[in-house]
Write an enzyme that holds these catalytic residues in place. Structure first.
Site, PDB file in Angstrom:
ATOM      1  N   LYS A  75      13.881  11.560  12.923  1.00 20.40           N
ATOM      2  CA  LYS A  75      14.277  11.538  11.514  1.00 20.40           C
ATOM      3  C   LYS A  75      15.686  12.120  11.395  1.00 20.40           C
ATOM      4  O   LYS A  75      15.953  13.207  11.937  1.00 20.40           O
ATOM      5  CB  LYS A  75      13.296  12.381  10.683  1.00 20.40           C
ATOM      6  CG  LYS A  75      11.871  11.838  10.673  1.00 20.40           C
ATOM      7  CD  LYS A  75      11.744  10.601   9.801  1.00 20.40           C
ATOM      8  CE  LYS A  75      10.292  10.158   9.693  1.00 20.40           C
ATOM      9  NZ  LYS A  75      10.127   8.911   8.927  1.00 20.40           N
ATOM     10  N   GLU A 123      16.952   3.049  11.295  1.00 22.76           N
ATOM     11  CA  GLU A 123      15.984   2.568  10.308  1.00 22.76           C
ATOM     12  C   GLU A 123      16.337   3.074   8.916  1.00 22.76           C
ATOM     13  O   GLU A 123      16.575   4.268   8.719  1.00 22.76           O
ATOM     14  CB  GLU A 123      14.615   3.106  10.749  1.00 22.76           C
ATOM     15  CG  GLU A 123      13.425   2.616   9.986  1.00 22.76           C
ATOM     16  CD  GLU A 123      12.141   3.338  10.437  1.00 22.76           C
ATOM     17  OE1 GLU A 123      12.101   3.868  11.579  1.00 22.76           O
ATOM     18  OE2 GLU A 123      11.189   3.381   9.657  1.00 22.76           O
ATOM     19  N   ASP A 137      12.824  -0.622   6.611  1.00 23.34           N
ATOM     20  CA  ASP A 137      11.423  -0.210   6.478  1.00 23.34           C
ATOM     21  C   ASP A 137      11.038  -0.271   4.988  1.00 23.34           C
ATOM     22  O   ASP A 137      10.487  -1.260   4.518  1.00 23.34           O
ATOM     23  CB  ASP A 137      11.256   1.206   7.057  1.00 23.34           C
ATOM     24  CG  ASP A 137       9.837   1.739   6.970  1.00 23.34           C
ATOM     25  OD1 ASP A 137       8.914   0.949   6.715  1.00 23.34           O
ATOM     26  OD2 ASP A 137       9.624   2.974   7.141  1.00 23.34           O
ATOM     27  N   LYS A 139       4.638  -2.971   8.094  1.00 22.27           N
ATOM     28  CA  LYS A 139       3.625  -2.048   7.560  1.00 22.27           C
ATOM     29  C   LYS A 139       2.658  -2.857   6.712  1.00 22.27           C
ATOM     30  O   LYS A 139       2.947  -3.217   5.576  1.00 22.27           O
ATOM     31  CB  LYS A 139       4.274  -0.917   6.768  1.00 22.27           C
ATOM     32  CG  LYS A 139       4.959   0.102   7.690  1.00 22.27           C
ATOM     33  CD  LYS A 139       5.318   1.394   7.025  1.00 22.27           C
ATOM     34  CE  LYS A 139       5.958   2.343   8.044  1.00 22.27           C
ATOM     35  NZ  LYS A 139       6.727   3.430   7.439  1.00 22.27           N
TER      36      LYS A 139
HETATM   37  O1  OSB Z   1       9.322   6.160   7.396  1.00 24.54           O
HETATM   38  O2  OSB Z   1       8.211   5.508   9.025  1.00 24.54           O
HETATM   39  C1  OSB Z   1       8.307   6.221   8.046  1.00 24.54           C
HETATM   40  C2  OSB Z   1       5.364   8.655   7.915  1.00 24.54           C
HETATM   41  C3  OSB Z   1       5.063   8.617   6.579  1.00 24.54           C
HETATM   42  C4  OSB Z   1       5.802   7.825   5.744  1.00 24.54           C
HETATM   43  C5  OSB Z   1       6.864   7.095   6.251  1.00 24.54           C
HETATM   44  C6  OSB Z   1       7.182   7.109   7.590  1.00 24.54           C
HETATM   45  C7  OSB Z   1       6.414   7.940   8.430  1.00 24.54           C
HETATM   46  C8  OSB Z   1       6.660   8.078   9.857  1.00 24.54           C
HETATM   47  C9  OSB Z   1       5.470   8.470  10.713  1.00 24.54           C
HETATM   48  O3  OSB Z   1       7.752   7.964  10.340  1.00 24.54           O
HETATM   49  C10 OSB Z   1       5.095   7.494  11.745  1.00 24.54           C
HETATM   50  C11 OSB Z   1       3.729   7.707  12.360  1.00 24.54           C
HETATM   51  O4  OSB Z   1       2.690   7.650  11.682  1.00 24.54           O
HETATM   52  O5  OSB Z   1       3.670   7.878  13.594  1.00 24.54           O
HETATM   53 MG    MG Z   2      10.556   4.616   8.314  1.00 28.84          MG
END
Ligand code: OSB
Ligand code: MG
Length: 359
Positions: free
Chosen positions: A164, A214, A239, A263
């Site tokens: 992140k 991302e 995303d 997703k």
């Molecule tokens: O942005 O991908 C995302 C978790 C909650 C909401 C959004 C995101 C995420 C993650 C976690 O990055 C990914 C996982 O579950 O391994």
């Molecule tokens: Mg993401």
């Protein structure tokens, strides 16, 4: 001929995470979910999981809104209906606007049911071919723990680590930490944390060696993404911006990104997801399967999706014990040698034990 939907039930569950999941948008300490069980006339059971969060920090839907929509609006559209294909669920749900996560949870349970009816694993039912899915983990650490957390993730043999980032992330520190692991793919996820004013800071991330960045900008910032794609050599991945087939068409038309995150919850389930996969395949758009701190039922569906031939980038697949002391599925998901082996049993291939959740 077909499968009659005899019963649809919902179980609301919650669990504490082993450690807080920190993003620029929210810190998640506890996760709620709704497990959907769909029962056919012949007594087969299909399982789905609603992936909305408790509050609307990531998407508009919440556990509470989904509980209402699933029970009062969607369930009556499906109950006692005989389906000849799971694609018919999306059609049955068309009169209902939005609420994709609620729709997906029920729809996915019906896909599991159909795969069980056909006595094949779900990954085979949808045309999957990969049997070992590369595992990927997310490092969502505070600045002072970042390097330690990258080193820890790297020691656990994940093939991919997603980090992140924010405009305040230390670019030199990241570059140093990542350069120690030439065999691991690194993704950066900004969760829309950059804007017009921090555009130039984003460009600094171009030399770190990330496989992709991302969602640098907000979900409606199509022009900024087009501009970033034009100026950067690191592929841009969307995303949050991608909620439907139409969003992918728009992205392609605007040349706003090279890659998308799949997703299923946000897309409304398998039907829309499979359409999106075909659109990406025919336009040379890369894809990988994203996570949202889910329990094993959702992960099992996601693993089946990752088995499709055109999905080659590693997704958000960590083992069950990464987030949870104990998952709901039997067996739990386990990463061995950087991979997760798909199950051979019919449907999602995992049993569901709701006694393992806090109800
Ligand atoms: O942005 O991908 C995302 C978790 C909650 C909401 C959004 C995101 C995420 C993650 C976690 O990055 C990914 C996982 O579950 O391994
Ligand atoms: Mg993401």
């Amino acid at each position: 001929m077909g499968v009659t939907i005899w019963e649809i039930s919902f179980q609301r569950i919650h669990k504490k995470l082993k450690k807080p999941f920190v993003t620029s948008l929210q810190t998640v300490n506890e996760r709620e979910a709704i497990i959907v069980t769909v029962v056919s006339d012949s007594g087969l059971e299909g399982f789905g999981e609603c992936v909305a969060f408790s509050t609307p920090w990531y998407t508009e839907e919440t556990v509470e809104s989904c509980a209402f929509v699933m029970e009062r609006v969607l369930k009556p559209l499906l109950l006692d209906k005989t389906l000849s294909s799971p694609h018919e669920v999306a059609t049955a749900f068309t009169p209902v606007k939005g609420n994709n996560m609620a729709k997906a949870a029920i729809e996915m349970a019906v896909w599991d049911l159909f795969a069980k009816y056909e006595k094949v694993p779900l990954w085979q039912y949808i045309g999957g071919i990969h049997k070992d899915i590369p595992a990927g983990v997310v490092v969502a650490a505070n600045h002072d723990r970042l390097v330690d957390d990258i080193n820890l993730a790297a020691s656990k043999d994940y093939s991919r680590i997603k980090i992140k980032i924010t405009p305040e992330s230390d670019v030199a520190l990241l570059k140093g930490a990542i350069s120690r692991y030439p065999d691991i793919l690194f993704f950066a996820d900004a969760n829309g944390g950059f804007n017009k004013d921090s555009f130039d800071q984003l460009i600094l991330f171009d030399d770190i060696g990330f496989r992709l960045i991302e969602q640098p900008f907000g979900e409606q910032e199509w022009d900024l993404h087009t501009q970033a794609k034009k100026q950067m050599k690191t592929p841009i991945c969307l995303d949050e911006s991608i909620k439907s087939f139409h969003d992918v068409e728009r992205m392609i038309g605007m040349q706003a990104a090279d890659i998308i995150v799949l997703k299923m919850g946000r897309f409304g389930g398998w039907h829309e997801t499979l359409k999106i996969v075909e659109l990406c395949r025919s336009n040379g758009i890369g894809m990988w399967v994203g996570g949202m701190i889910e329990f094993g039922v959702s992960k099992a569906h996601n693993l089946a999706l990752a088995s499709l031939p055109d999905i080659v980038l590693p997704g958000d697949f960590s083992d069950s014990r990464h987030f949870w002391e104990q998952d709901l599925i039997v067996p739990e998901i386990e990463v061995v040698g950087g991979k997760i082996e798909l199950q051979q049993q019919a449907g999602i291939g995992y049993g569901v034990d709701l006694n393992k959740a806090d109800l």
